[in-house]
Write a protein that holds these residues in place. Structure first.
Motif, PDB file in Angstrom:
ATOM      1  N   GLY A 131       0.813  -1.212   0.000  1.00 10.47           N
ATOM      2  CA  GLY A 131       0.000   0.000   0.000  1.00 10.47           C
ATOM      3  C   GLY A 131       0.846   1.261   0.000  1.00 10.47           C
ATOM      4  N   PHE A 132       1.919   1.232   0.779  1.00  9.90           N
ATOM      5  CA  PHE A 132       2.834   2.367   0.841  1.00  9.90           C
ATOM      6  C   PHE A 132       3.423   2.648  -0.535  1.00  9.90           C
ATOM      7  N   LEU A 133       3.932   1.600  -1.176  1.00 16.33           N
ATOM      8  CA  LEU A 133       4.524   1.782  -2.504  1.00 16.33           C
ATOM      9  C   LEU A 133       3.490   2.236  -3.517  1.00 16.33           C
ATOM     10  N   GLY A 134       2.273   1.706  -3.397  1.00 16.24           N
ATOM     11  CA  GLY A 134       1.208   2.103  -4.313  1.00 16.24           C
ATOM     12  C   GLY A 134       0.885   3.585  -4.213  1.00 16.24           C
ATOM     13  N   ASP A 135       1.040   4.151  -3.034  1.00 17.95           N
ATOM     14  CA  ASP A 135       0.736   5.557  -2.807  1.00 17.95           C
ATOM     15  C   ASP A 135       1.948   6.464  -3.002  1.00 17.95           C
ATOM     16  N   TYR A 136       3.138   5.898  -3.097  1.00 16.37           N
ATOM     17  CA  TYR A 136       4.340   6.713  -3.119  1.00 16.37           C
ATOM     18  C   TYR A 136       4.474   7.546  -4.393  1.00 16.37           C
ATOM     19  N   GLY A 137       3.825   7.130  -5.454  1.00 20.82           N
ATOM     20  CA  GLY A 137       3.842   7.944  -6.675  1.00 20.82           C
ATOM     21  C   GLY A 137       3.284   9.332  -6.421  1.00 20.82           C
ATOM     22  N   ARG A 138       2.280   9.410  -5.561  1.00 20.94           N
ATOM     23  CA  ARG A 138       1.702  10.705  -5.206  1.00 20.94           C
ATOM     24  C   ARG A 138       2.736  11.563  -4.471  1.00 20.94           C
ATOM     25  N   LEU A 167      11.417   9.202  -9.820  1.00 23.99           N
ATOM     26  CA  LEU A 167      10.898   7.835  -9.938  1.00 23.99           C
ATOM     27  C   LEU A 167      12.029   6.853 -10.221  1.00 23.99           C
ATOM     28  N   ARG A 168      12.942   7.214 -11.118  1.00 20.09           N
ATOM     29  CA  ARG A 168      14.098   6.346 -11.400  1.00 20.09           C
ATOM     30  C   ARG A 168      14.948   6.163 -10.155  1.00 20.09           C
ATOM     31  N   HIS A 169      15.135   7.237  -9.390  1.00 19.17           N
ATOM     32  CA  HIS A 169      15.911   7.116  -8.157  1.00 19.17           C
ATOM     33  C   HIS A 169      15.200   6.200  -7.163  1.00 19.17           C
ATOM     34  N   CYS A 170      13.910   6.323  -7.058  1.00 19.51           N
ATOM     35  CA  CYS A 170      13.132   5.482  -6.149  1.00 19.51           C
ATOM     36  C   CYS A 170      13.278   4.008  -6.539  1.00 19.51           C
ATOM     37  N   ASP A 171      13.142   3.712  -7.811  1.00 25.59           N
ATOM     38  CA  ASP A 171      13.310   2.333  -8.287  1.00 25.59           C
ATOM     39  C   ASP A 171      14.716   1.807  -7.982  1.00 25.59           C
TER      40      ASP A 171
END
Length: 88
Positions: free
Chosen positions: A40-47, A67-71
């Protein structure tokens, strides 16, 4: 994270140092969550990434970089965890 003025920063020459540090901290903390909360956390992290990127004039470019850094951070943390588990 402190509030930033809406789209007033340039991405030219930007290293996103503070944002990357926050992402790293967030991803490491997320590792301790139960799997359902982690997903759930990862699903919301885009926001969260979109909010960080909104401080930049070229917010789509900033979002892509964050986003690339997060990945990459997630991949690195997973490798570290695997290495610890295997005793390497």
């Amino acid at each position: 994270m402190t509030a930033q003025p809406y789209r007033t920063k340039s991405v030219v020459g930007e290293t996103f140092k503070s944002e990357k540090a926050q992402i790293e901290t967030d991803m490491r903390e997320a590792q301790s969550l139960p799997i359902d909360e982690y997903i759930g956390f990862l699903g919301d992290y885009g926001r969260v990434l979109r909010n960080m990127a909104d401080a930049y004039e070229s917010h789509e470019v900033a979002y892509g970089s964050l986003l690339r850094h997060c990945d990459a951070a997630l991949d690195r943390i997973a490798r570290e965890s695997d290495a610890e588990k295997s005793g390497a």
